[in-house]
Design a protein around this motif. Structure first.
Motif, PDB file in Angstrom:
ATOM      1  N   ALA A  88       0.828  -1.203   0.000  1.00  0.00           N
ATOM      2  CA  ALA A  88       0.000   0.000   0.000  1.00  0.00           C
ATOM      3  C   ALA A  88       0.866   1.259   0.000  1.00  0.00           C
ATOM      4  O   ALA A  88       0.598   2.211  -0.743  1.00  0.00           O
ATOM      5  N   LEU A  89       1.908   1.272   0.832  1.00  0.00           N
ATOM      6  CA  LEU A  89       2.769   2.448   0.901  1.00  0.00           C
ATOM      7  C   LEU A  89       3.511   2.678  -0.415  1.00  0.00           C
ATOM      8  O   LEU A  89       3.675   3.819  -0.862  1.00  0.00           O
ATOM      9  N   ASN A  90       3.961   1.605  -1.046  1.00  0.00           N
ATOM     10  CA  ASN A  90       4.595   1.759  -2.352  1.00  0.00           C
ATOM     11  C   ASN A  90       3.595   2.275  -3.381  1.00  0.00           C
ATOM     12  O   ASN A  90       3.933   3.071  -4.259  1.00  0.00           O
ATOM     13  N   GLY A  91       2.368   1.813  -3.247  1.00  0.00           N
ATOM     14  CA  GLY A  91       1.349   2.210  -4.218  1.00  0.00           C
ATOM     15  C   GLY A  91       0.980   3.674  -4.151  1.00  0.00           C
ATOM     16  O   GLY A  91       0.549   4.261  -5.151  1.00  0.00           O
ATOM     17  N   ILE A  92       1.126   4.301  -2.970  1.00  0.00           N
ATOM     18  CA  ILE A  92       0.785   5.719  -2.846  1.00  0.00           C
ATOM     19  C   ILE A  92       2.022   6.610  -2.882  1.00  0.00           C
ATOM     20  O   ILE A  92       1.919   7.826  -2.691  1.00  0.00           O
TER      21      ILE A  92
END
Length: 248
Positions: A207-211
């Protein structure tokens, strides 16, 4: 082997770089490091990774001596591909990667640390991207994850270093500790992460990589394109020869 990987019983995997004298990695060394991190990512029993090093410093970047002793551009292309693979493997590792930095962290070292999820450092740690002195460009993408934009540009243009104590003020280094406490501090933090449900942690990493507002893979490849131009013009070879000559 310049790279060792060991998974502990608690799910913490320790990846160690040990390539004397200064942990400047050869082409194969960068690919070995990428493979170790990819293995950790694919291992369901690995909950968190601690990336550390032995010796005088964390990482001195690419092995310029190897590059200058190899005919043609094979070593240059290999080093660029190897660095890209290693940086990408850190960033895309399915579990959090904690960088434990001591001594010097230069060039490719900043590429690794800039893509780590957490950074802890010893009191003697310093970070820098001296590429402009060797006729190359790269790792600005990753230095920009450690310091604000204008400071990154100053460090980049001047090839100066910044201390771990200074990076704490920017929030990019979690803790600065005496050298003898570095591994213990990194492992304590890793244990805190490993204690969480691994399904949630892996989802959180994705999730953090995605945002993330910056595509670190694309921006680093863009930087590398200018390095190849400088090599074709002969600038990089001239500067690297000077660097190797000073070290004799």
């Amino acid at each position: 082997m310049p790279v060792r990987s060991e998974r502990r019983a608690d799910g913490i995997r320790v990846v160690t770089v040990d390539a004397p004298p200064v942990n400047a990695l050869t082409v194969q060394g960068w690919f070995d490091l990428a493979a170790a991190l990819d293995e950790a990512s694919a291992d369901a029993q690995t909950r968190v990774v601690v990336l550390r090093a032995e010796g005088r410093g964390f990482n001195a970047g690419v092995d310029i001596k190897e590059m200058q002793s190899t005919d043609g551009f094979a070593a240059l292309v290999g080093a660029n591909r190897g660095c890209f693979a290693a940086f990408k493997a850190v960033y895309e590792c399915a579990v959090p990667v904690i960088g434990a930095v001591h001594g010097f962290c230069l060039g490719g070292g900043v590429g690794l640390v800039g893509n780590c999820d957490v950074v802890v450092a010893s009191e003697d740690a310093s970070f820098g991207v001296p590429e402009v002195k060797q006729g190359a460009l790269g790792a600005a993408t990753h230095m920009a994850r450690l310091v604000p934009q204008h400071l990154m540009r100053t460090l980049y243009f001047t090839a100066r270093t910044i201390t771990a104590a200074e990076l704490v003020q920017h929030g990019s280094v979690y803790a600065v500790v005496p050298r003898e406490q570095l591994d213990e501090t990194a492992l304590e933090l890793a244990a805190d992460i490993a204690d969480k449900d691994p399904r949630v942690i892996r989802a959180a990493k994705a999730a953090l990589n995605g945002i993330d507002p910056v595509d670190v893979n694309k921006s680093y490849r863009f930087e590398q394109g200018f390095t190849f131009e400088l090599n074709l013009l002969g600038v990089s070879d001239e500067l690297r020869d000077g660097f190797v000559g000073r070290d004799r």
